[in-house]
Scaffold this motif. Structure first.
Motif, PDB file in Angstrom:
ATOM      1  N   THR A 100     -39.898  12.153 -26.535  1.00  0.00           N
ATOM      2  CA  THR A 100     -39.646  10.806 -26.950  1.00  0.00           C
ATOM      3  C   THR A 100     -38.170  10.139 -27.110  1.00  0.00           C
ATOM      4  N   THR A 115     -51.134   5.519 -10.148  1.00  0.00           N
ATOM      5  CA  THR A 115     -49.993   5.837 -10.767  1.00  0.00           C
ATOM      6  C   THR A 115     -50.468   6.782 -12.129  1.00  0.00           C
ATOM      7  N   GLY A 116     -49.362   7.741 -12.170  1.00  0.00           N
ATOM      8  CA  GLY A 116     -49.855   8.644 -13.564  1.00  0.00           C
ATOM      9  C   GLY A 116     -48.742   9.518 -13.953  1.00  0.00           C
ATOM     10  N   PHE A 117     -48.845  10.039 -14.954  1.00  0.00           N
ATOM     11  CA  PHE A 117     -47.978  11.565 -15.445  1.00  0.00           C
ATOM     12  C   PHE A 117     -48.911  12.430 -16.233  1.00  0.00           C
ATOM     13  N   VAL A 126     -36.522   8.581 -22.003  1.00  0.00           N
ATOM     14  CA  VAL A 126     -37.630   9.012 -20.936  1.00  0.00           C
ATOM     15  C   VAL A 126     -38.872   7.932 -21.383  1.00  0.00           C
ATOM     16  N   HIS A 159     -39.517  19.632 -16.903  1.00  0.00           N
ATOM     17  CA  HIS A 159     -38.248  19.086 -16.216  1.00  0.00           C
ATOM     18  C   HIS A 159     -37.259  18.610 -17.265  1.00  0.00           C
ATOM     19  N   LEU A 160     -37.663  18.333 -18.654  1.00  0.00           N
ATOM     20  CA  LEU A 160     -36.597  17.930 -19.581  1.00  0.00           C
ATOM     21  C   LEU A 160     -36.136  19.269 -20.343  1.00  0.00           C
ATOM     22  N   GLN A 161     -36.680  20.433 -20.047  1.00  0.00           N
ATOM     23  CA  GLN A 161     -36.011  21.809 -20.663  1.00  0.00           C
ATOM     24  C   GLN A 161     -35.559  21.419 -21.831  1.00  0.00           C
ATOM     25  N   ALA A 188     -35.337  18.759 -23.876  1.00  0.00           N
ATOM     26  CA  ALA A 188     -35.137  17.593 -24.522  1.00  0.00           C
ATOM     27  C   ALA A 188     -36.384  16.883 -24.582  1.00  0.00           C
ATOM     28  N   GLU A 200     -45.716  18.471 -17.100  1.00  0.00           N
ATOM     29  CA  GLU A 200     -44.789  18.484 -16.148  1.00  0.00           C
ATOM     30  C   GLU A 200     -43.493  17.962 -16.446  1.00  0.00           C
ATOM     31  N   ILE A 201     -43.476  16.906 -17.272  1.00  0.00           N
ATOM     32  CA  ILE A 201     -42.389  16.118 -17.549  1.00  0.00           C
ATOM     33  C   ILE A 201     -41.551  16.851 -18.714  1.00  0.00           C
ATOM     34  N   PRO A 208     -45.790  13.779 -31.042  1.00  0.00           N
ATOM     35  CA  PRO A 208     -44.946  14.446 -29.935  1.00  0.00           C
ATOM     36  C   PRO A 208     -45.314  15.808 -29.590  1.00  0.00           C
ATOM     37  N   LEU A 262     -38.491   5.017 -18.803  1.00  0.00           N
ATOM     38  CA  LEU A 262     -38.875   5.516 -17.522  1.00  0.00           C
ATOM     39  C   LEU A 262     -40.446   5.478 -17.487  1.00  0.00           C
ATOM     40  N   ILE A 263     -41.222   5.669 -18.338  1.00  0.00           N
ATOM     41  CA  ILE A 263     -42.560   5.361 -18.445  1.00  0.00           C
ATOM     42  C   ILE A 263     -43.033   4.175 -18.413  1.00  0.00           C
ATOM     43  N   GLU A 283     -53.555   8.615 -15.808  1.00  0.00           N
ATOM     44  CA  GLU A 283     -53.954   8.303 -14.426  1.00  0.00           C
ATOM     45  C   GLU A 283     -54.498   6.694 -14.308  1.00  0.00           C
TER      46      GLU A 283
END
Lengths: 188, 127
Positions: A159, A142-144, A163, A152-154, A156, A148-149, A127, A166-167, A134
């Motif tokens: 794991t 497609t990728g992440f 989330v 946005h989760l600030q 949170a 960045e995630i 974690p 979504l992945i 990618e």
């Protein structure tokens, strides 16, 4: 290993064991060239030339190098069975890149397998590590990027089952498909 | 490139905000799936997927799920270790999805080790 996603899980476990804080996983398929390329790059402690030779050989790996054990020889075997090859570039103190090439349409080329399950297992197991993922098929990707995630989760947790869900959805769609009926944005 | 949608992440962030962060040590049970080469080849990933599904479906908030490397008992893989706070860790061996479900119900949620699936009690360093 039954499929490439299990090889990826295994190779990335090596990267995290080498102290990587960032691991980049890229899969590129180009059907016109009958080519599938897997690259795993980490910023871990790296290896000198002698060590690189050693991790490729399943028979001389000693107990003290246990954490890089059989994973690389198994991936090399899978690549060679599919008319491909394996290459390792490493710099002590900087990190390692493992590159496996496959002939995509070779009858012995193992299937990709479940990339979502592999990435979820890695996120749960590490974690604190950041991952860039990618998967591109003929230019559609497609990728992440967990950096960045996280932004946005600030705070949170990455794991959180929501989330990870979504992945799973994202990687469950064909590369390039964003799940929007109208097509959505495409920044290529 | 297709990516996660920011609005989905923002929604989750709102939902999760204020709930207890398990990583701070406020968990009741820690479950570690052994994810070495041996474990992965033997089927550790479906064991982990099963546990995540059970945690997710049950809305379980106080169980932490993670992985470790090879524990040196390769022929007994897939393995997992269940650590209930203030109790001795229990290792389970030769797992599959069904056994993982039994252990989750009996030990992780029920608090009683599933003796017939346990290999040994002991501790290890993870991560």
């Amino acid at each position: 290993m039954e499929d490439l996603s299990l090889h990826i899980l295994d190779i990335v476990e090596n990267a995290t064991a080498a102290g990587a804080t960032l691991v980049e996983i890229r899969i590129e398929e180009r059907s016109a060239e009958d080519r599938l390329e897997l690259r795993v790059r980490d910023n871990g402690r790296g290896m000198d030339e002698a060590m690189v030779e050693r991790v490729r050989d399943p028979f001389v790996t000693t107990r003290t190098t246990r954490r890089v054990g059989m994973g690389i020889p198994l991936l090399e075997q899978s690549a060679r069975e599919a008319g491909g090859s394996l290459e390792i570039r490493s710099t002590p103190g900087r990190g390692t890149e493992v590159r496996a090439l496959f002939r995509a349409g070779h009858i012995d080329r193992r299937p990709l397998g479940d990339l979502a399950e592999t990435m979820i297992a890695l996120l749960l197991g590490h974690p604190e590590t950041d991952f860039v993922f990618e998967h591109a098929v003929d230019g559609r990707a497609t990728g992440f990027d967990t950096r960045e995630i996280r932004e946005h989760l600030q705070g949170a947790p990455l794991t959180d089952p929501a989330v990870l869900g979504l992945i799973r959805e994202l990687l469950g769609r064909p590369p390039g498909a964003d799940g929007e009926a109208d097509g959505g944005e495409d920044d290529g | 490139m297709a990516k996660l949608r920011i609005e989905d992440l923002k929604r989750i962030q709102e939902e999760v905000k204020g709930t207890v962060n398990l990583r701070d040590g406020h968990y009741r049970v820690k479950v570690t799936v052994h994810m070495g080469t041996c474990g992965i080849a033997a089927g550790a990933r479906p064991v982990m997927s099963t546990l995540l599904r059970l945690i997710s479906e049950g809305g379980v908030q106080d169980v932490i799920l993670t992985s470790s490397g090879c524990a040196g008992l390769c022929s007994h893989e897939p393995m997992m270790t269940v650590e209930v706070q203030e109790q001795a860790p229990v290792k389970y061996t030769r797992l599959d999805a069904q056994k993982a479900e039994r252990i989750f119900a009996g030990h992780v949620m029920g608090g009683k080790p599933v003796a017939e699936l346990a290999f040994a009690e002991g501790s290890e360093t993870t991560g």
